[in-house]
Design an enzyme around this catalytic site. Sequence first.
Site, PDB file in Angstrom:
ATOM      1  N   GLU A  53      29.140   0.220  -9.984  1.00  0.00           N
ATOM      2  CA  GLU A  53      30.395   0.933  -9.748  1.00  0.00           C
ATOM      3  C   GLU A  53      31.641   0.152 -10.165  1.00  0.00           C
ATOM      4  O   GLU A  53      32.534   0.721 -10.806  1.00  0.00           O
ATOM      5  CB  GLU A  53      30.502   1.359  -8.281  1.00  0.00           C
ATOM      6  CG  GLU A  53      29.554   2.468  -7.868  1.00  0.00           C
ATOM      7  CD  GLU A  53      28.153   1.982  -7.507  1.00  0.00           C
ATOM      8  OE1 GLU A  53      27.309   2.795  -7.125  1.00  0.00           O
ATOM      9  OE2 GLU A  53      27.928   0.739  -7.600  1.00  0.00           O
ATOM     10  N   HIS A 111      26.139   6.932   3.920  1.00  0.00           N
ATOM     11  CA  HIS A 111      26.288   8.010   2.939  1.00  0.00           C
ATOM     12  C   HIS A 111      26.921   9.258   3.567  1.00  0.00           C
ATOM     13  O   HIS A 111      26.723  10.366   3.073  1.00  0.00           O
ATOM     14  CB  HIS A 111      24.931   8.379   2.333  1.00  0.00           C
ATOM     15  CG  HIS A 111      24.312   7.297   1.505  1.00  0.00           C
ATOM     16  ND1 HIS A 111      23.680   6.217   2.065  1.00  0.00           N
ATOM     17  CD2 HIS A 111      24.248   7.137   0.165  1.00  0.00           C
ATOM     18  CE1 HIS A 111      23.235   5.418   1.086  1.00  0.00           C
ATOM     19  NE2 HIS A 111      23.567   5.961  -0.071  1.00  0.00           N
TER      20      HIS A 111
END
Length: 331
Positions: A60, A129
Amino acid sequence: MRKITLSQAVNEALAEEMRRDPTVFIIGEDVAEAGTPFKVLSGLVEEFGTQRVVDTPIAEPGFMGIAVGAAMTGTRPVVDLMFGDFLFLVMDQLCNQAAKTHYMSGGKLNVPLVLRTNMGATRRSAAQHSQSLHALVAHVPGLKIAMPSSAYEAKGLMKTAIRDNNPVVIFEDKLMYNDKAPVPEAEYLIPFGQANVLQEGVDITLIGTSSMVQVCQAAAEVLAKEGISAEVIDPRTIVPLDEETLLKSAKKTSRVIIVDEGHQSYGVTGEIASRINEKAFYHLDAPVLRLGAMDVPVPFSPALEDITVPTPERVADQARRLVRGELIHAA
């Protein structure tokens, strides 16, 4: 008017903007053949190819840095961050570089970048998440933050974001991807900083963000059966925030509840409540109440997870208490 899902609306917005402007491209993990884990981008690589729908390694910070550089040098990248929880991995590139470049270059450089990601609990995805981290980036000057509440909003806000010369972060609620809403086939844009009054009322104002707009609408239906008229407002963007519309409604109804799925402490509910308290204080008949997610990591257990986020029943109950003058603060 046709009805399409929020997922289809985002896909359409991206495809239309990529056809319109050859400098727009998508970059992220599993964005090409996989179309993301939620299949939002399915079919785009077949039309635009792997040079404009770019699969990346699981890195990322790396692909976010690439996108920032690309935006500074003439393109309009759309970064797909698989889960909003991964924002922590790109904070330097987003908050120290993208957000500050225009200011630190004296206006000579722009970073026309869109970071699209997701938010929301009750999907049984556990603590790493399931977070709603929009307040985290809203705290950083230089970033714009959009939070679509339907397929119609998602398409219009995405197209506006891509054309903006500033970095924009768009949060889509994971549980809303299959929700359908009327979406015109003709092109339209939704201006940033322009709230949407979905339902007018006179007794209380309910301000909701993202999926909490639906929660407010459901609560308003319950209240209507009891003779309580609720005004429901979707800010659409929390940066910029349409303060004028929110204050106008607060002055009209004299009672306000703000509902957001981020953690309640130090979050969006607190910011909006503070502005209303400061600028509409003498018009209020009761304190502005806030309903956010519990200040705990999101549990994996369904029985525990479901009680951490606001529900229509909780919103209706607090609204009922405010209108009746009981002045009991939301838990």
